[in-house]
Motif scaffolding. Structure first.
Motif, PDB file in Angstrom:
ATOM      1  N   UNK A 103       0.844  -1.197   0.000  1.00 34.44           N
ATOM      2  CA  UNK A 103       0.000   0.000   0.000  1.00 34.44           C
ATOM      3  C   UNK A 103       0.881   1.249   0.000  1.00 34.44           C
ATOM      4  N   UNK A 104       0.309   2.354  -0.493  1.00 31.23           N
ATOM      5  CA  UNK A 104       0.981   3.654  -0.473  1.00 31.23           C
ATOM      6  C   UNK A 104       0.173   4.596   0.405  1.00 31.23           C
ATOM      7  N   UNK A 105       0.863   5.275   1.318  1.00 27.58           N
ATOM      8  CA  UNK A 105       0.222   6.229   2.218  1.00 27.58           C
ATOM      9  C   UNK A 105       0.731   7.628   1.939  1.00 27.58           C
ATOM     10  N   UNK A 106      -0.199   8.590   1.928  1.00 20.31           N
ATOM     11  CA  UNK A 106       0.141  10.013   1.786  1.00 20.31           C
ATOM     12  C   UNK A 106       0.111  10.633   3.178  1.00 20.31           C
TER      13      UNK A 106
ATOM     14  N   UNK B 125       0.592  14.393   5.232  1.00 20.46           N
ATOM     15  CA  UNK B 125       0.723  15.840   5.125  1.00 20.46           C
ATOM     16  C   UNK B 125       1.353  16.377   6.403  1.00 20.46           C
ATOM     17  N   UNK B 126       2.447  17.069   6.237  1.00 21.54           N
ATOM     18  CA  UNK B 126       3.175  17.676   7.353  1.00 21.54           C
ATOM     19  C   UNK B 126       3.190  19.185   7.110  1.00 21.54           C
ATOM     20  N   UNK B 127       2.716  20.004   8.090  1.00 17.85           N
ATOM     21  CA  UNK B 127       2.675  21.448   7.862  1.00 17.85           C
ATOM     22  C   UNK B 127       4.051  22.064   7.605  1.00 17.85           C
ATOM     23  N   UNK B 128       5.102  21.443   8.094  1.00 10.69           N
ATOM     24  CA  UNK B 128       6.456  21.981   7.918  1.00 10.69           C
ATOM     25  C   UNK B 128       7.074  21.498   6.613  1.00 10.69           C
ATOM     26  N   UNK B 129       7.011  20.192   6.363  1.00 12.17           N
ATOM     27  CA  UNK B 129       7.688  19.595   5.204  1.00 12.17           C
ATOM     28  C   UNK B 129       6.794  19.406   3.990  1.00 12.17           C
ATOM     29  N   UNK B 130       5.507  19.671   4.103  1.00  6.92           N
ATOM     30  CA  UNK B 130       4.600  19.477   2.974  1.00  6.92           C
ATOM     31  C   UNK B 130       4.077  18.054   2.915  1.00  6.92           C
ATOM     32  N   UNK B 131       3.649  17.629   1.730  1.00  8.42           N
ATOM     33  CA  UNK B 131       3.079  16.299   1.534  1.00  8.42           C
ATOM     34  C   UNK B 131       4.172  15.320   1.112  1.00  8.42           C
ATOM     35  N   UNK B 132       4.128  14.155   1.725  1.00  6.20           N
ATOM     36  CA  UNK B 132       5.065  13.103   1.342  1.00  6.20           C
ATOM     37  C   UNK B 132       4.297  11.787   1.285  1.00  6.20           C
ATOM     38  N   UNK B 133       4.862  10.834   0.622  1.00  7.54           N
ATOM     39  CA  UNK B 133       4.214   9.524   0.525  1.00  7.54           C
ATOM     40  C   UNK B 133       5.213   8.438   0.889  1.00  7.54           C
ATOM     41  N   UNK B 134       4.648   7.331   1.351  1.00  2.00           N
ATOM     42  CA  UNK B 134       5.468   6.165   1.647  1.00  2.00           C
ATOM     43  C   UNK B 134       4.789   4.951   1.036  1.00  2.00           C
ATOM     44  N   UNK B 135       5.547   4.165   0.315  1.00  3.98           N
ATOM     45  CA  UNK B 135       5.026   2.942  -0.294  1.00  3.98           C
ATOM     46  C   UNK B 135       5.706   1.730   0.330  1.00  3.98           C
TER      47      UNK B 135
END
Length: 176
Positions: free
Chosen positions: A79-82, A84-94
């Motif tokens: 699975x891939x998860x998105x 959102x971090x207010x400091x670093x922006x949006x990131x994803x992990x697969x």
């Protein structure tokens, strides 16, 4: 990999020996199967529903008791998860996909001519990612029904290596 070769050779040898000597009394059957697996627990959080296929063999012994073995291929997409971090922006992990070659052997008991229960054990040789290199032990109890050449089974399969990954499975095959 050596274990895979030895178990595959043993399965093929048993097919030749028992198949030729008892095919007339239907004490031996072999055939292809397909299966699907719905991950449970932490494995469900990281992986999608899996699919697989392979070859299954059954040898009937006495009074409803028999032995069974299979060699196949099983694959679960990660699975891939998105996030959102207010400091670093949006990131994803697969999470990485998991692919394995499960080799199972076990015993099967027919309660009635159509209904059976079976317990299998074996190894799942991982094939595709460095996080799961090697093999895991398999424990797989199940219950099924066989009508003529069609075999359908519901099972729970547990793969154990540095923790465990389990899934509910549905397996369907044809036996010749």
């Amino acid at each position: 990999m050596q274990t895979l070769r030895i178990l595959t050779a043993a399965l093929l040898l048993s097919c030749l020996v028992f198949g030729s000597s008892s095919a007339q009394v239907k004490r031996f059957s072999i055939g292809p199967y397909i299966e699907t697996g719905a991950p449970t627990g932490d494995f469900h959080d990281t992986h999608e529903v899996g699919w697989g296929a392979g070859l299954n063999a059954d040898i009937k012994l006495i009074a409803g008791l028999g032995v069974t073995g299979s060699v196949g291929y099983m694959h679960f997409n990660g699975k891939t998860y998105m996030q959102t971090d207010p400091v670093n922006g949006t990131s994803s992990y697969s999470y990485p996909n998991v692919s394995a070659i499960p080799i199972r052997v076990g015993v099967k008991y027919h309660f009635f001519p159509l209904l059976y229960a079976k317990v299998e054990g074996g190894v799942a040789n991982f094939t595709n990612n460095k996080y799961r290199d090697g093999a895991a032990g398999i424990f797989a109890p199940g219950i099924g029904i066989r009508i003529l050449m069609i075999d359908a089974e519901v099972k729970y399969e547990l793969w154990s290596r540095n923790g465990s990954s389990g899934f509910w499975g549905l397996k369907a095959g044809i036996n010749f």
